[in-house]
Design an enzyme around this catalytic site. Sequence first.
Site, PDB file in Angstrom:
ATOM      1  CG  PHE A 133      -0.365   0.597   2.448  1.00 17.94           C
ATOM      2  CD1 PHE A 133       0.526  -0.104   3.229  1.00 17.94           C
ATOM      3  CD2 PHE A 133      -0.690   1.897   2.822  1.00 17.94           C
ATOM      4  CE1 PHE A 133       1.086   0.459   4.360  1.00 17.94           C
ATOM      5  CE2 PHE A 133      -0.127   2.475   3.958  1.00 17.94           C
ATOM      6  CZ  PHE A 133       0.758   1.751   4.728  1.00 17.94           C
ATOM      7  CE  LYS A 134       5.547   1.459   4.603  1.00 15.96           C
ATOM      8  NZ  LYS A 134       4.956   0.172   5.025  1.00 15.96           N
ATOM      9  CG  ASP A 135       3.865   0.753  -4.503  1.00 23.31           C
ATOM     10  OD1 ASP A 135       5.000   1.141  -4.153  1.00 23.31           O
ATOM     11  OD2 ASP A 135       3.640  -0.398  -4.929  1.00 23.31           O
ATOM     12  CG  MET A 138       7.147   6.248  -2.232  1.00 26.10           C
ATOM     13  SD  MET A 138       7.620   7.040  -0.686  1.00 26.10           S
ATOM     14  CE  MET A 138       7.947   5.642   0.362  1.00 26.10           C
TER      15      MET A 138
END
Length: 494
Positions: A133-135, A138
């Site tokens: 989920f960091k994408d 980011m």
Amino acid sequence: MRYISTRGHAAKTPDASGRTFTEILLGGLAPDGGLYLPESYPLVSPAELEQWRRLSYADLAYAVLSRFVDDIPPADLQRLVSRTYTAAVYCNGRVGTAASDITPLRWLEQPDPGHGEGGLAILELSNGPTLAFKDMAMQLLGNLFEYVLAKRGESINILGATSGDTGSSAEYAMRGKQGVRVFMLSPHERMSTFQRAQMYSLHDANIHNIAVRGTFDDAQDIVKAVSNDHAFKAKYQIAAVNSINWARVAAQVIYYFKGYFAATGEAGMAGRQQVAFAVPSGNFGNICAGHIARMMGLPIGRLVLATNENDVLDEFFRTGVYRPRATGETCATSSPSMDISKASNFERFVFDLVGGDPATIRKLWSEVDAGRSFDLSGTPFFARLPAFGFVSGKSSHADRLATIRQTYDKYGLMIDTHTADGLKVGSELRTPEMPMVVLETALPAKFEETIVEALGRKPERPASLQGIENLPQRVAVMDVSVDAVKQFIKDHVC
Ligand SMILES: *Cc1c(COP(=O)(O)O)cnc(C)c1O
């Protein structure tokens, strides 16, 4: 919209009016050591919610972000989000998921109000380039950085340390971006083969992988030492993309709205129908965004915080005691991205909990920064906690395996270890009157070993990542040495 520090720094800016969005975009902590927050949360009315329901992900992202950003021209912001949230970038989902949805919702159990069944769903947030989920945040950060740096005619060198997930997400977001170079330290031969392949197979000229012969903590210490050399930091424009970055939190607010709309259908119920979200948590960034969405008026009935064995946050929400752990007290688990000793974004929530009083935050964090704990039990602040919708629970390795197995047997869905922690705790804290939406924070392909342990078979891999281990790799290996890393940076900055 202006931003202030949780520790009161805005009062010290020349006109005491706080900072703008792009002024805090590239920085980390506020100068007083606090975290930036908007001076007030923008409110979204039920009528606006009904309009937002029909928007595509990119248009929704614009609607949300434009409330937080007033120093990027609207047309430019619109262009940046449209370029970020595309089906081509979020195409790594399971067979049958629609990439154009960006964050598809998958029902495990349909709501059935007649029979007291609120429903249980998974919100897929892991279909971006690094399968986590960091994408979601980011990727936006990469485009924002490039845009702001070009406007100012500046460039930066991002220095970070990673044990796996954050580093790859940052590299995939920053690759090829003008004005940005990345120097990412990782522990030599301590990441999984897949994680190594993901990072080291990038050959973009602006991405530099450095493997240090030591642990993650050694790598982290080097980053701290370099950042504390203020002359070096200034000369080489050293920056970070850590989880306290405000733009990352703001970008995460968007999918709570998207998930809410998907879970409440077309009923025209926005403003009345409530939804619960269960969030696998580590540094408190993801769930902090849920808290902010709720403060903006999104009808979130419950925010369920799930931890693994590293339960510093669960302990706080149950007892009112916040007791950051020593590094040695943090255990390595099978949901490694949640293995934290203290939660770097937590200060943002506590600021709201104590009524936005910087003096209280300064007092509490003088304890935390000295490695001690604080105790809010018995204070009016702790009594206020239920009004913020938070509940919590924890999960263990055995729970994780059992949840992965049950989810596969019952629903035919393979989930990763972090999502399993969220589903385990979320299932326990379901209520009949609202759907429980569990945030999927990674795809199982990233954690093959534990999936094999749970299911006796390997997870599927998105086509884009098949055979990634066989690609040529580019990485500089060096000893644990601050000077060696500084020299490497000097050699690669023209
Ligand atoms: C980073 C991460 C988390 C924890 O998110 P926070 O915002 O730090 O609370 C959970 N799961 C995965 C897979 C992650 O990468």
